[in-house]
Write an enzyme that holds these catalytic residues in place. Structure first.
Site, short mmCIF file in Angstrom:
data_model
loop_
_atom_site.label_atom_id
_atom_site.label_comp_id
_atom_site.label_asym_id
_atom_site.label_seq_id
_atom_site.Cartn_x
_atom_site.Cartn_y
_atom_site.Cartn_z
N ASN A 110 17.14 58.72 42.07
CA ASN A 110 16.50 59.63 41.11
C ASN A 110 15.82 60.75 41.89
OD1 ASN A 110 14.56 60.75 39.13
ND2 ASN A 110 15.26 59.05 37.86
N HIS A 140 18.98 55.34 28.72
CA HIS A 140 19.75 56.51 29.10
C HIS A 140 20.75 56.87 28.00
CE1 HIS A 140 18.30 55.66 33.23
NE2 HIS A 140 18.53 56.95 33.43
N HIS A 141 21.40 58.01 28.19
CA HIS A 141 22.39 58.50 27.23
C HIS A 141 23.56 57.53 27.10
CE1 HIS A 141 25.02 59.70 30.59
NE2 HIS A 141 23.89 60.05 31.19
N LYS A 144 26.29 56.90 30.07
CA LYS A 144 25.99 56.38 31.40
C LYS A 144 26.71 55.06 31.62
CE LYS A 144 22.19 55.48 34.63
NZ LYS A 144 22.80 56.32 35.66
#
Length: 246
Positions: A110, A140-141, A144
């Protein structure tokens, strides 16, 4: 700086192109097919060896199966390499470390500065509250692929380093499951277009401490990746992480 962005048409890659161009760097993109974004030419990845010859630094946000091969090409060309790809197995990480013997390689799960601060705070909390239960949730989206996220795994490693004994990682719970003192719960959510959210919960003694980081835009990761590339330029061959940049 001549910056080569590999995975330039991806969600984060396109943000890196915009961020680096905005800082005045000369940017070339690489993807699985040619294209043009943000007035930057994007070349197919089979042209990577030739493109590396003119690059000062490369940034890679692709997939593990390709990333370690790209790193080997960068090592052969002597080009510093920033890796934001997550989901590597041990063989993939070994390949990146092998590349770092020939060129500087900076690997991070990250690139948000706030996440680096979160890692420090989580370590301090786990040390100060050694008997508290710990649960980790990340969101997360929906596109992912790897779960838990690389950032979640890094947080878990930090928690382990702060505790006398490593905690057993329990991924979700179903049916009858009495929580053990030796475990940390890991919960993964994938939905919508969530950029990234990580929450570490510590609870005991009639109190709850919650530590959370939420990314509002992928631009925060792009800015950190370009910071890393600027910092890595001119470094000696070796293995680096984003903490070194900060």
């Amino acid at each position: 700086m001549n910056l080569l962005v590999i995975g330039a048409t991806g969600r984060t890659g396109s943000e890196i192109v915009a961020e680096a161009s905005g800082r005045g760097h000369d940017v070339t993109g690489v993807a699985t097919s040619s294209d043009t974004i943000e007035d930057v030419r994007v070349y197919p990845d089979d042209e990577l060896p030739e493109l590396l010859a003119d690059a000062d630094v490369a940034i890679d946000f692709t997939v593990p199966s390709a990333s370690h091969e790209y790193a080997a090409l960068a090592a052969e060309a002597g080009v510093p390499y920033v890796v934001g790809t997550t989901g590597f197995d041990e063989d993939g990480l070994d390949a990146l470390r092998a590349a770092s013997e020939s060129t500087p390689v900076l690997k991070a799960s990250n690139f948000a500065r706030g996440v680096q601060a979160l890692l420090r705070v989580v370590e301090a909390g786990a040390e100060a509250l050694p008997d508290y239960d710990i649960e980790l949730t990340e969101t997360h989206h929906n596109g992912k692929r790897d779960a838990p996220s690389g950032t979640a795994k890094t947080l878990l490693d930090v928690i382990d380093s702060a505790r006398e004994d490593a905690l057993d990682r329990v991924h979700g719970r179903e049916g009858e499951h009495e929580r053990e003192d030796s475990e940390v719960g890991v919960h993964v959510r994938r939905a919508g277009n969530v950029r990234g959210e990580h929450e570490v919960l510590l609870a005991d003694n009639d109190e709850v401490l919650t530590l959370t980081h939420r990314a509002e835009s992928r631009r925060v990761f792009a800015a950190g990746a370009v910071d890393a590339a600027e910092w890595l330029l001119g470094r000696e061959a070796g293995w680096y992480d984003f903490e070194d940049v900060l």
